[in-house]
Design an enzyme around this catalytic site. Sequence first.
Site, PDB file in Angstrom:
ATOM      1  N   ARG A 224      -8.019 -56.673  50.626  1.00 57.99           N
ATOM      2  CA  ARG A 224      -7.176 -57.461  51.542  1.00 57.99           C
ATOM      3  C   ARG A 224      -5.681 -57.162  51.470  1.00 57.99           C
ATOM      4  O   ARG A 224      -4.914 -57.661  52.293  1.00 57.99           O
ATOM      5  CB  ARG A 224      -7.382 -58.974  51.348  1.00 57.99           C
ATOM      6  CG  ARG A 224      -8.659 -59.475  51.961  1.00 57.99           C
ATOM      7  CD  ARG A 224      -8.518 -60.913  52.447  1.00 57.99           C
ATOM      8  NE  ARG A 224      -8.341 -61.873  51.377  1.00 57.99           N
ATOM      9  CZ  ARG A 224      -8.138 -63.173  51.585  1.00 57.99           C
ATOM     10  NH1 ARG A 224      -8.075 -63.652  52.813  1.00 57.99           N
ATOM     11  NH2 ARG A 224      -7.998 -63.991  50.573  1.00 57.99           N
ATOM     12  N   ASP A 225      -5.247 -56.366  50.496  1.00 57.27           N
ATOM     13  CA  ASP A 225      -3.820 -56.028  50.452  1.00 57.27           C
ATOM     14  C   ASP A 225      -3.626 -54.610  49.923  1.00 57.27           C
ATOM     15  O   ASP A 225      -2.809 -54.369  49.037  1.00 57.27           O
ATOM     16  CB  ASP A 225      -3.054 -57.030  49.590  1.00 57.27           C
ATOM     17  CG  ASP A 225      -1.543 -57.022  49.865  1.00 57.27           C
ATOM     18  OD1 ASP A 225      -1.145 -56.549  50.954  1.00 57.27           O
ATOM     19  OD2 ASP A 225      -0.779 -57.475  49.004  1.00 57.27           O
ATOM     20  N   VAL A 226      -4.409 -53.681  50.475  1.00 61.14           N
ATOM     21  CA  VAL A 226      -4.247 -52.278  50.106  1.00 61.14           C
ATOM     22  C   VAL A 226      -2.925 -51.783  50.691  1.00 61.14           C
ATOM     23  O   VAL A 226      -2.717 -51.833  51.901  1.00 61.14           O
ATOM     24  CB  VAL A 226      -5.420 -51.429  50.626  1.00 61.14           C
ATOM     25  CG1 VAL A 226      -5.170 -49.949  50.378  1.00 61.14           C
ATOM     26  CG2 VAL A 226      -6.718 -51.861  49.967  1.00 61.14           C
TER      27      VAL A 226
ATOM     28  N   THR B  12      -0.153 -57.501  54.163  1.00 56.11           N
ATOM     29  CA  THR B  12       1.245 -57.100  54.249  1.00 56.11           C
ATOM     30  C   THR B  12       1.509 -56.459  55.602  1.00 56.11           C
ATOM     31  O   THR B  12       0.734 -55.607  56.060  1.00 56.11           O
ATOM     32  CB  THR B  12       1.585 -56.096  53.124  1.00 56.11           C
ATOM     33  OG1 THR B  12       1.358 -56.726  51.853  1.00 56.11           O
ATOM     34  CG2 THR B  12       3.039 -55.656  53.207  1.00 56.11           C
TER      35      THR B  12
ATOM     36  N   ASN C  15       0.700 -51.122  45.727  1.00 58.25           N
ATOM     37  CA  ASN C  15      -0.404 -51.591  44.892  1.00 58.25           C
ATOM     38  C   ASN C  15      -1.236 -50.435  44.338  1.00 58.25           C
ATOM     39  O   ASN C  15      -2.313 -50.654  43.779  1.00 58.25           O
ATOM     40  CB  ASN C  15      -1.311 -52.547  45.668  1.00 58.25           C
ATOM     41  CG  ASN C  15      -0.765 -53.966  45.689  1.00 58.25           C
ATOM     42  OD1 ASN C  15       0.060 -54.324  44.845  1.00 58.25           O
ATOM     43  ND2 ASN C  15      -1.211 -54.761  46.634  1.00 58.25           N
TER      44      ASN C  15
END
Length: 234
Positions: free
Chosen positions: A35-37, A74, A41
């Site tokens: 959900r936030d690749v 993001t 990160n």
Amino acid sequence: MFTGGPNDVKITSWVKRLEIAEDAAKGCSPTIIHRDVKSSNILLDKNMRAKVADFGLSKPAVDGSHVSSIVRGTVGYLDPEYYISQQLTEKSDIYSFGVILLELISGHEPISSDNFGLNCRNIVAWARSHIESGNIDAIIDASLDTGYDLQSVWKIAEVGIMCVKPKGAQRPTISEVLKEIQDAIAIEVQREAPQVQQLMSKRSMGSVSINTDNSVDLEQNASFDEMLMRPGLR
């Protein structure tokens, strides 16, 4: 992306960027939706090996289905289909990974008011317009070392554009993305093989010496994002 460490070393090697992308793809599990690749990160250790971090927003993947979810992620990496429908699937991470691949080629952040022209702020629309018109040179990071094979860049550009297709069903799986990255690496290995053989031949004849004292110890856990955006060594 692609810079970091105590000496602000910029990764200008296309092969090294590909290897980092390969590590990152291996770290994207099809059974977990991150959900936030995003590039920040993807962490790099002192040996320049990459791993995907920060699974705080992750959800278990439901085979062949979706997860209803409040939209998290993001700006710039967020899957527009997920944003509109609030239906999360493993293909939402694929969209985000496609954005990273376009960053890998261009050296640009996903959202910018300066890099993509007057009427465009998004790397996806900017890159797509050049790739579909056949102008790959327009999106290649000018700071990359010369000597890469344009065929491997095209391979990453094409799979990147497949990853950011509007509908998740049109996007490849992470296994398919990984194979394309590995194929791109193989192209570069094949290109470099004659050069390495020539260098080793010259070394055996005593005509070339290699200085091994200029290695740089990179800071452990620098992010992929930092490794691109900082200035290089002077």
